[in-house]
Design an enzyme around this catalytic site. Structure first.
Site, PDB file in Angstrom:
ATOM      1  N   GLU A 269     -52.646  45.156 -26.697  1.00 59.22           N
ATOM      2  CA  GLU A 269     -53.130  45.757 -25.447  1.00 59.22           C
ATOM      3  C   GLU A 269     -53.352  44.673 -24.416  1.00 59.22           C
ATOM      4  O   GLU A 269     -53.957  43.649 -24.716  1.00 59.22           O
ATOM      5  CB  GLU A 269     -54.472  46.484 -25.633  1.00 59.22           C
ATOM      6  CG  GLU A 269     -54.455  47.751 -26.423  1.00 59.22           C
ATOM      7  CD  GLU A 269     -55.849  48.384 -26.476  1.00 59.22           C
ATOM      8  OE1 GLU A 269     -56.693  48.069 -25.590  1.00 59.22           O
ATOM      9  OE2 GLU A 269     -56.103  49.165 -27.397  1.00 59.22           O
ATOM     10  N   GLU A 323     -55.815  58.323 -17.554  1.00 60.77           N
ATOM     11  CA  GLU A 323     -56.322  59.340 -18.479  1.00 60.77           C
ATOM     12  C   GLU A 323     -57.659  59.874 -17.973  1.00 60.77           C
ATOM     13  O   GLU A 323     -58.676  59.189 -18.026  1.00 60.77           O
ATOM     14  CB  GLU A 323     -56.454  58.742 -19.873  1.00 60.77           C
ATOM     15  CG  GLU A 323     -55.121  58.270 -20.445  1.00 60.77           C
ATOM     16  CD  GLU A 323     -55.291  57.453 -21.708  1.00 60.77           C
ATOM     17  OE1 GLU A 323     -55.671  58.042 -22.743  1.00 60.77           O
ATOM     18  OE2 GLU A 323     -55.059  56.221 -21.660  1.00 60.77           O
TER      19      GLU A 323
END
Length: 410
Positions: A269, A323
């Site tokens: 990530e 999101e």
């Protein structure tokens, strides 16, 4: 904008995409990975996500579960998947029979059509400082690997786990990188197991948090891969012109210090938010564009880090979408390259298919799993900030060392 300015003229493995019908820009197609998070109720169906993944040249996708809808949709696309097994399932996965059932239903069921190449068991487990989680991690990894062996899949599917940079006790200078003393006894057996089975070491790294924590002292150019004079590591005599590579090499040094010099490091990530709260310095579309755009440029150039110049950069950008259901500060919901309707949050030089995102929006939360096996990970897909922000910050550099480091940059 000249392509030469960003070094794209040196990238022979790039593809040219048409942007807005006017401008051709290249994108790397062989080494880009992206995190496909789904904590939202407005995302396009997985079928409509496929052209978005391809438009940024991504050939690898990391899921935080083993969503059947996603894995079915991407069958026969040549996109490689890492699937996740959440922290809440570690205790159960110690049982080899349970692990084998999960692998059979959530991995084997989609092979060979969908290219699942790895399972990451647990996410940032060791920095929760939870003894039970720590104790369950390696047995769960071993059981999952045993299941793969029993099913004849161990040669094509690896087993690993993802760590926060907070597993490092020292990370500056990079040559002095070492793991936290209280984690070494737990970490070394995991590393030994990974060496034996040939799986990579995954680390989540966010230079953004260094800047957010001290924007007046941290050089924005240094964290955004922009031109700067760089920093000399007095231990190795290597010069660093960006923080991410310094973080990666600190991990390599830490691995070397405990005897695992040859274990490959992958960045599972990294990213930059395009929007944040008033106290979230640097969270802007322009900075996110620079961070991710310049990162893609480095990947495209196929250059390693100063310590490992010949090693491939295996990096997964966070994240594919904004999101809307993620808790925490505004930045949490704004790491995406794309908006839920499929339009880019900012232009990185990739194409955009106009009809992507139009049509039915699927339920982007947890998907049902075959035979009732667990698929989602409420704790496996961690918030980047809030509770874990301290970990990312402590795992990169200490405040005092930051001050020393960036005095050299000005």
């Amino acid at each position: 904008m000249e392509l030469r300015r960003f070094g794209f003229d040196q990238c022979s493995s790039c593809i040219l995409f048409l942007v807005s019908g006017l401008l051709l820009l290249p994108v790397m197609v062989s080494s880009v990975g992206v995190n496909y998070g789904q904590i939202a109720n407005n995302l396009p169906t997985p079928e409509n996500v496929i052209p978005l993944v391809k438009s940024i040249g991504a050939t690898k996708v990391k899921l935080y579960d083993a969503s059947p809808k996603v894995l079915r949709a991407f069958a026969n696309t040549s996109v490689e998947f890492i699937v996740g097994l959440g922290n809440e399932y570690l205790a159960k996965m110690k049982n080899t029979a349970c692990a084998q059932e999960w692998v059979k239903n959530n991995v084997q069921a989609y092979l060979p059509g969908t290219k699942i190449t790895s399972i990451f068991v647990g996410n940032e487990v060791l920095t929760f400082n939870d003894t039970s989680l720590n104790d369950n991690l390696l047995p769960a990894m071993q059981s999952v690997h045993t299941a793969l062996v029993n099913l004849g899949l161990d040669k094509q599917v690896a087993v690993t786990t993802a760590h926060s940079l907070a597993i490092l006790e020292t990370s500056y200078p990079p040559s002095a990188g070492v793991f936290r003393r209280d984690l070494v006894d737990c970490l070394v057996p995991i590393l030994d197991f990974q060496v034996k089975i040939g799986s990579p070491f995954l680390i989540n790294a966010y230079p953004y948090f260094a800047y957010k924590a001290n924007p007046k002292q941290v050089s924005l150019d240094f964290v955004l891969f922009q031109p700067n004079q760089g920093v000399l590591d007095p231990g190795s005599n290597l010069r660093y012109d960006n923080m991410l590579f310094a973080q990666i090499d600190a991990v390599y040094s830490a691995l070397d210090a405990v005897g695992y010099k040859k274990l490959p490091v992958h960045i599972s990530e990294t990213g930059w938010p395009s929007k944040g709260d008033d106290d979230e310095a640097g969270a802007t579309p322009e900075n996110a564009k620079k961070y991710n755009g310049n990162l893609l440029k480095y990947i495209c150039q196929k250059k390693g880090t100063p310590l490992r110049p010949s090693s491939d950069l295996n990096i997964y950008v966070f994240a594919l979408f904004n999101e809307n259901m993620k808790p925490g500060p505004t930045s949490e919901r704004n790491y995406g390259l794309f908006k839920p309707d499929g339009t880019p949050v900012y232009q990185l030089g990739f194409s955009h298919t106009d009809d992507v995102g139009n049509g039915t929006h699927g339920n982007s939360g947890a998907q049902p799993s075959p035979s009732g096996s667990p698929t989602t990970s409420s704790t496996g897909y961690l918030a980047i900030s809030s509770a874990t922000e301290r970990s990312h910050w402590l795992g990169s550099f200490s405040a005092s060392l930051f001050l020393m480091l960036f005095k050299l940059l000005h």
